[in-house]
Design a protein around this motif. Structure first.
Motif, PDB file in Angstrom:
ATOM      1  N   GLY A  42     -47.194  41.897  18.789  1.00  0.00           N
ATOM      2  CA  GLY A  42     -48.608  42.053  19.070  1.00  0.00           C
ATOM      3  C   GLY A  42     -49.351  42.982  18.144  1.00  0.00           C
ATOM      4  O   GLY A  42     -50.518  43.312  18.388  1.00  0.00           O
ATOM      5  N   LYS A  43     -48.691  43.421  17.075  1.00  0.00           N
ATOM      6  CA  LYS A  43     -49.323  44.369  16.155  1.00  0.00           C
ATOM      7  C   LYS A  43     -49.416  43.767  14.755  1.00  0.00           C
ATOM      8  O   LYS A  43     -48.750  42.784  14.433  1.00  0.00           O
ATOM      9  CB  LYS A  43     -48.504  45.664  16.071  1.00  0.00           C
ATOM     10  N   GLU A  44     -50.241  44.407  13.933  1.00  0.00           N
ATOM     11  CA  GLU A  44     -50.324  44.027  12.521  1.00  0.00           C
ATOM     12  C   GLU A  44     -49.061  44.490  11.791  1.00  0.00           C
ATOM     13  O   GLU A  44     -48.400  45.423  12.210  1.00  0.00           O
ATOM     14  CB  GLU A  44     -51.529  44.711  11.883  1.00  0.00           C
ATOM     15  N   ARG A  45     -48.779  43.837  10.682  1.00  0.00           N
ATOM     16  CA  ARG A  45     -47.678  44.309   9.845  1.00  0.00           C
ATOM     17  C   ARG A  45     -48.023  45.687   9.298  1.00  0.00           C
ATOM     18  O   ARG A  45     -49.175  45.949   8.923  1.00  0.00           O
ATOM     19  CB  ARG A  45     -47.449  43.355   8.682  1.00  0.00           C
ATOM     20  N   GLU A  46     -46.999  46.553   9.214  1.00  0.00           N
ATOM     21  CA  GLU A  46     -47.231  47.869   8.649  1.00  0.00           C
ATOM     22  C   GLU A  46     -46.267  48.116   7.502  1.00  0.00           C
ATOM     23  O   GLU A  46     -45.158  47.574   7.482  1.00  0.00           O
ATOM     24  CB  GLU A  46     -47.069  48.975   9.706  1.00  0.00           C
ATOM     25  N   ARG A  47     -46.715  48.894   6.568  1.00  0.00           N
ATOM     26  CA  ARG A  47     -45.891  49.190   5.402  1.00  0.00           C
ATOM     27  C   ARG A  47     -44.713  50.069   5.786  1.00  0.00           C
ATOM     28  O   ARG A  47     -44.826  50.926   6.643  1.00  0.00           O
ATOM     29  CB  ARG A  47     -46.733  49.865   4.321  1.00  0.00           C
ATOM     30  N   VAL A  48     -43.592  49.835   5.129  1.00  0.00           N
ATOM     31  CA  VAL A  48     -42.396  50.642   5.334  1.00  0.00           C
ATOM     32  C   VAL A  48     -42.040  51.372   4.037  1.00  0.00           C
ATOM     33  O   VAL A  48     -41.951  52.589   4.005  1.00  0.00           O
ATOM     34  CB  VAL A  48     -41.218  49.764   5.784  1.00  0.00           C
ATOM     35  N   ILE A  93     -39.721  43.080  13.368  1.00  0.00           N
ATOM     36  CA  ILE A  93     -39.363  42.079  12.363  1.00  0.00           C
ATOM     37  C   ILE A  93     -39.679  42.701  11.006  1.00  0.00           C
ATOM     38  O   ILE A  93     -40.795  43.188  10.789  1.00  0.00           O
ATOM     39  CB  ILE A  93     -40.153  40.781  12.551  1.00  0.00           C
ATOM     40  N   TYR A  94     -38.715  42.679  10.121  1.00  0.00           N
ATOM     41  CA  TYR A  94     -38.872  43.281   8.804  1.00  0.00           C
ATOM     42  C   TYR A  94     -39.069  42.173   7.767  1.00  0.00           C
ATOM     43  O   TYR A  94     -38.317  41.195   7.743  1.00  0.00           O
ATOM     44  CB  TYR A  94     -37.653  44.124   8.449  1.00  0.00           C
ATOM     45  N   PHE A  95     -40.078  42.374   6.924  1.00  0.00           N
ATOM     46  CA  PHE A  95     -40.435  41.399   5.906  1.00  0.00           C
ATOM     47  C   PHE A  95     -40.258  41.985   4.518  1.00  0.00           C
ATOM     48  O   PHE A  95     -40.658  43.119   4.257  1.00  0.00           O
ATOM     49  CB  PHE A  95     -41.893  40.965   6.066  1.00  0.00           C
ATOM     50  N   CYS A  96     -39.700  41.186   3.650  1.00  0.00           N
ATOM     51  CA  CYS A  96     -39.646  41.502   2.232  1.00  0.00           C
ATOM     52  C   CYS A  96     -40.898  40.914   1.585  1.00  0.00           C
ATOM     53  O   CYS A  96     -41.364  39.846   1.989  1.00  0.00           O
ATOM     54  CB  CYS A  96     -38.388  40.859   1.653  1.00  0.00           C
ATOM     55  N   ALA A  97     -41.435  41.614   0.585  1.00  0.00           N
ATOM     56  CA  ALA A  97     -42.654  41.145  -0.067  1.00  0.00           C
ATOM     57  C   ALA A  97     -42.636  41.537  -1.540  1.00  0.00           C
ATOM     58  O   ALA A  97     -41.881  42.425  -1.941  1.00  0.00           O
ATOM     59  CB  ALA A  97     -43.875  41.727   0.633  1.00  0.00           C
ATOM     60  N   ALA A  98     -43.478  40.889  -2.322  1.00  0.00           N
ATOM     61  CA  ALA A  98     -43.495  41.165  -3.755  1.00  0.00           C
ATOM     62  C   ALA A  98     -44.881  40.957  -4.346  1.00  0.00           C
ATOM     63  O   ALA A  98     -45.697  40.204  -3.801  1.00  0.00           O
ATOM     64  CB  ALA A  98     -42.488  40.266  -4.479  1.00  0.00           C
ATOM     65  N   VAL A  99     -45.096  41.645  -5.451  1.00  0.00           N
ATOM     66  CA  VAL A  99     -46.305  41.475  -6.255  1.00  0.00           C
ATOM     67  C   VAL A  99     -45.875  40.942  -7.618  1.00  0.00           C
ATOM     68  O   VAL A  99     -44.985  41.507  -8.246  1.00  0.00           O
ATOM     69  CB  VAL A  99     -47.047  42.814  -6.433  1.00  0.00           C
ATOM     70  N   ASP A 100     -46.488  39.841  -8.042  1.00  0.00           N
ATOM     71  CA  ASP A 100     -46.110  39.282  -9.334  1.00  0.00           C
ATOM     72  C   ASP A 100     -47.300  39.131 -10.266  1.00  0.00           C
ATOM     73  O   ASP A 100     -47.268  38.325 -11.212  1.00  0.00           O
ATOM     74  CB  ASP A 100     -45.388  37.937  -9.152  1.00  0.00           C
ATOM     75  N   VAL A 101     -48.351  39.905 -10.011  1.00  0.00           N
ATOM     76  CA  VAL A 101     -49.507  39.912 -10.896  1.00  0.00           C
ATOM     77  C   VAL A 101     -49.797  41.350 -11.294  1.00  0.00           C
ATOM     78  O   VAL A 101     -49.592  42.273 -10.506  1.00  0.00           O
ATOM     79  CB  VAL A 101     -50.746  39.288 -10.222  1.00  0.00           C
ATOM     80  N   PRO A 102     -50.285  41.568 -12.505  1.00  0.00           N
ATOM     81  CA  PRO A 102     -50.545  42.946 -12.939  1.00  0.00           C
ATOM     82  C   PRO A 102     -51.721  43.552 -12.204  1.00  0.00           C
ATOM     83  O   PRO A 102     -52.667  42.855 -11.836  1.00  0.00           O
ATOM     84  CB  PRO A 102     -50.839  42.783 -14.438  1.00  0.00           C
ATOM     85  N   GLY A 103     -51.619  44.865 -11.959  1.00  0.00           N
ATOM     86  CA  GLY A 103     -52.738  45.596 -11.399  1.00  0.00           C
ATOM     87  C   GLY A 103     -52.856  45.587  -9.891  1.00  0.00           C
ATOM     88  O   GLY A 103     -53.717  46.269  -9.336  1.00  0.00           O
ATOM     89  N   ARG A 104     -52.009  44.856  -9.218  1.00  0.00           N
ATOM     90  CA  ARG A 104     -52.104  44.801  -7.754  1.00  0.00           C
ATOM     91  C   ARG A 104     -51.232  45.906  -7.174  1.00  0.00           C
ATOM     92  O   ARG A 104     -50.082  46.078  -7.585  1.00  0.00           O
ATOM     93  CB  ARG A 104     -51.661  43.429  -7.254  1.00  0.00           C
ATOM     94  N   PRO A 105     -51.751  46.634  -6.189  1.00  0.00           N
ATOM     95  CA  PRO A 105     -50.974  47.748  -5.622  1.00  0.00           C
ATOM     96  C   PRO A 105     -49.657  47.287  -5.006  1.00  0.00           C
ATOM     97  O   PRO A 105     -49.543  46.162  -4.496  1.00  0.00           O
ATOM     98  CB  PRO A 105     -51.913  48.312  -4.547  1.00  0.00           C
ATOM     99  N   CYS A 106     -48.712  48.200  -5.021  1.00  0.00           N
ATOM    100  CA  CYS A 106     -47.379  47.913  -4.494  1.00  0.00           C
ATOM    101  C   CYS A 106     -47.424  47.480  -3.032  1.00  0.00           C
ATOM    102  O   CYS A 106     -46.696  46.582  -2.634  1.00  0.00           O
ATOM    103  CB  CYS A 106     -46.538  49.180  -4.668  1.00  0.00           C
ATOM    104  N   PHE A 107     -48.267  48.113  -2.235  1.00  0.00           N
ATOM    105  CA  PHE A 107     -48.341  47.804  -0.813  1.00  0.00           C
ATOM    106  C   PHE A 107     -49.372  46.713  -0.507  1.00  0.00           C
ATOM    107  O   PHE A 107     -49.802  46.592   0.644  1.00  0.00           O
ATOM    108  CB  PHE A 107     -48.683  49.071  -0.018  1.00  0.00           C
ATOM    109  N   ASP A 108     -49.741  45.936  -1.504  1.00  0.00           N
ATOM    110  CA  ASP A 108     -50.657  44.818  -1.289  1.00  0.00           C
ATOM    111  C   ASP A 108     -50.036  43.544  -1.855  1.00  0.00           C
ATOM    112  O   ASP A 108     -50.567  42.938  -2.788  1.00  0.00           O
ATOM    113  CB  ASP A 108     -52.003  45.110  -1.948  1.00  0.00           C
ATOM    114  N   PRO A 109     -48.895  43.137  -1.296  1.00  0.00           N
ATOM    115  CA  PRO A 109     -48.171  41.992  -1.858  1.00  0.00           C
ATOM    116  C   PRO A 109     -48.837  40.665  -1.544  1.00  0.00           C
ATOM    117  O   PRO A 109     -49.663  40.559  -0.634  1.00  0.00           O
ATOM    118  CB  PRO A 109     -46.809  42.080  -1.166  1.00  0.00           C
TER     119      PRO A 109
END
Length: 122
Positions: A42-48, A93-109
């Motif tokens: 029931g909550k939003e995903r949060e950064r770990v 529930i734990y999610f893996c995430a990634a950024v594959d474009v330059p300039g995007r913040p680490c916590f904004d996958p």
């Protein structure tokens, strides 16, 4: 295109340890950073935690700092999250995430895995 698949979720007693893995496939050479998020019911995903793959610079949420360690292995295209001193409130529930474009913040996958359940019991 990058695809992410998580492994290693499960049940553990409070105070125990668990390691999550995330396998990346596809155009992995474009990955700039990788991260772990979690979601409570029931909550939003949060950064770990997140890691800049070319510098190994890591960032952690205050709630897990000192208990969790994020790492990656470029040769295996894998991301890990070692979790120690687990608490009941780490159940999520734990999610893996990634950024594959330059300039995007680490916590904004923009690339997400399907998630894996971690349950901590007393």
């Amino acid at each position: 295109q990058v695809r992410l698949v998580e492994f290693g979720g499960g049940s553990v007693h409070a105070g125990g340890s668990l390691t999550l893995s995330c396998a990346a496939s596809g155009d992995t050479y474009n990955i700039r950073s990788m991260s772990w998020f979690r979601q409570f019911p029931g909550k939003e995903r949060e950064r770990v935690a997140c890691i800049i793959t070319r510098t190994d610079t890591a960032y952690y949420a205050n709630s897990v700092k000192g208990r969790f360690t994020i790492s990656h292995d470029n040769t295996q295209n894998a991301l890990f999250l070692q979790m120690y001193s687990l608490k009941l409130e780490d159940t999520a529930i734990y999610f893996c995430a990634a950024v594959d474009v330059p300039g995007r913040p680490c916590f904004d996958p923009i690339i997400w895995g399907q998630g894996t359940q971690v349950t901590v019991s007393s």
